[in-house]
Design an enzyme around this catalytic site. Sequence first.
Site, PDB file in Angstrom:
ATOM      1  CB  THR A 158      -0.917   0.001   1.233  1.00 27.35           C
ATOM      2  OG1 THR A 158      -1.780  -1.133   1.158  1.00 27.35           O
ATOM      3  CG2 THR A 158      -1.751   1.267   1.288  1.00 27.35           C
ATOM      4  CB  ILE A 194       3.877  -1.069   6.468  1.00 21.02           C
ATOM      5  CG1 ILE A 194       3.777  -0.346   5.123  1.00 21.02           C
ATOM      6  CG2 ILE A 194       4.559  -2.428   6.335  1.00 21.02           C
ATOM      7  CD1 ILE A 194       2.888  -1.024   4.100  1.00 21.02           C
ATOM      8  CD  GLU A 394      -4.404  -8.227   5.019  1.00 20.67           C
ATOM      9  OE1 GLU A 394      -4.976  -9.323   4.918  1.00 20.67           O
ATOM     10  OE2 GLU A 394      -3.553  -7.964   5.889  1.00 20.67           O
ATOM     11  CB  THR A 396     -12.299  -1.222   0.506  1.00 20.63           C
ATOM     12  OG1 THR A 396     -12.560  -1.328  -0.901  1.00 20.63           O
ATOM     13  CG2 THR A 396     -11.006  -0.437   0.738  1.00 20.63           C
TER      14      THR A 396
END
Length: 415
Positions: A158, A194, A394, A396
């Site tokens: 991400t 993270i 992980e 939406t």
Amino acid sequence: MNIPPPHAPGPRDTDPGTTSTRTFDPADPAGIDALLSQDERDVRAAVRRFCVDRVEPHVATWFEEGTIPGIRELAVELGSLGVLGMHLDGYGCPGMSATEYGLACLELEATDSGLRSLVSVQGSLAMFALHHWGSAAHKERWLPEMAAGRAIGCFGLTEPDAGSDPASMRSRARRDRAGDERSDWILDARKMWITNGSVADVAVVWARTDDGIRGFVVPTDVPGFSAPLIEHKLSLRASVTSELVLDGVRLPADAVLPGAIGLRGPLTCLDEARFGIVWGAIGAARSALTTAVAYAGERTAFGKPIAGFQLTQQKIADMTLEVVKGTLLALHLGRMKDRAGLLPAQVSLGKLNNVREALEVCRTARTILGANGISLEYPVIRHLTNLESVLTYEGTPEMHLLTIGQAMTGVGAFR
């Protein structure tokens, strides 16, 4: 408050006309335990004991303070328990089934989503990426240490401007000498949200290259790597969340994951982690339900326990139904994964339903507890705020809805 253990016996089945001595177990209303093997029950019991003894006495304080003291020691203990990469084979990994891994995730998240996230990112993202896509050298160097908890991993996908659309990532890796496959890589990247980042020993970082999106194994002590801690969170506070900053990080030619080219690499890892969420969310819901039932039996209003009011019983019955249905869905997907594997849309079915319903269970439980529902004396508000993160990380809800919609109609609607 004295919350009964998950397997406390319930009232005797007193149906008219029967002489049965069966009892109804509020912790297992549908009798799902009968569908589990003894090995599966043993794994669940071991993880539950660890959580009760080692984590539950402290987790509310960790959440309130936004820190996990002794996280490295905790990781080693989790390694000794056998839950780090527990569904992987070889290199010190236990090689257990997907269902056993799911049951472990359920118990971990019944304690706290942050605990399950630590284990999930370690095993289903960082370790899985190395195990599935890495070279023999990557596996030998990192997997035994990570399985034992002596090394902590993170997964950098991400970005600040690329969450649901990882194909738009801006992180870039280039050869030091263009066209020379033996030359070093130079990696520039920014990653956000993270888990484990600030305490990680190794990061699996995804970046654009001339050949497409590739994964890189990055020891976190290399020059140019930093992982600032993200603070001021109101969710997943008993979890380390970080930014990853890579400024001109130089990596050897063999740092790239040889088996992963394109988005298939990171998305395969995400499906592994989402499977754990399918189970974990039900653990949070079960904890909220158990807390609400116990509280309703002790809290009095108008001269009697609130458990004796019809609206309270309706709430408890509705919560029970969702926990049972979510557990059955998780178990079904676990059996399928063990037998033949899961399709991405099937994982999306589980993640979308179970997180969404777990949130509703926690919200309903919070109403039963009244003002006490927002106190960290009880786990309900902690689960509720944690699940607000689990809902969108992980994948939406919108992404899972579109994944299921595309599988059902054959028409993509992502753009």
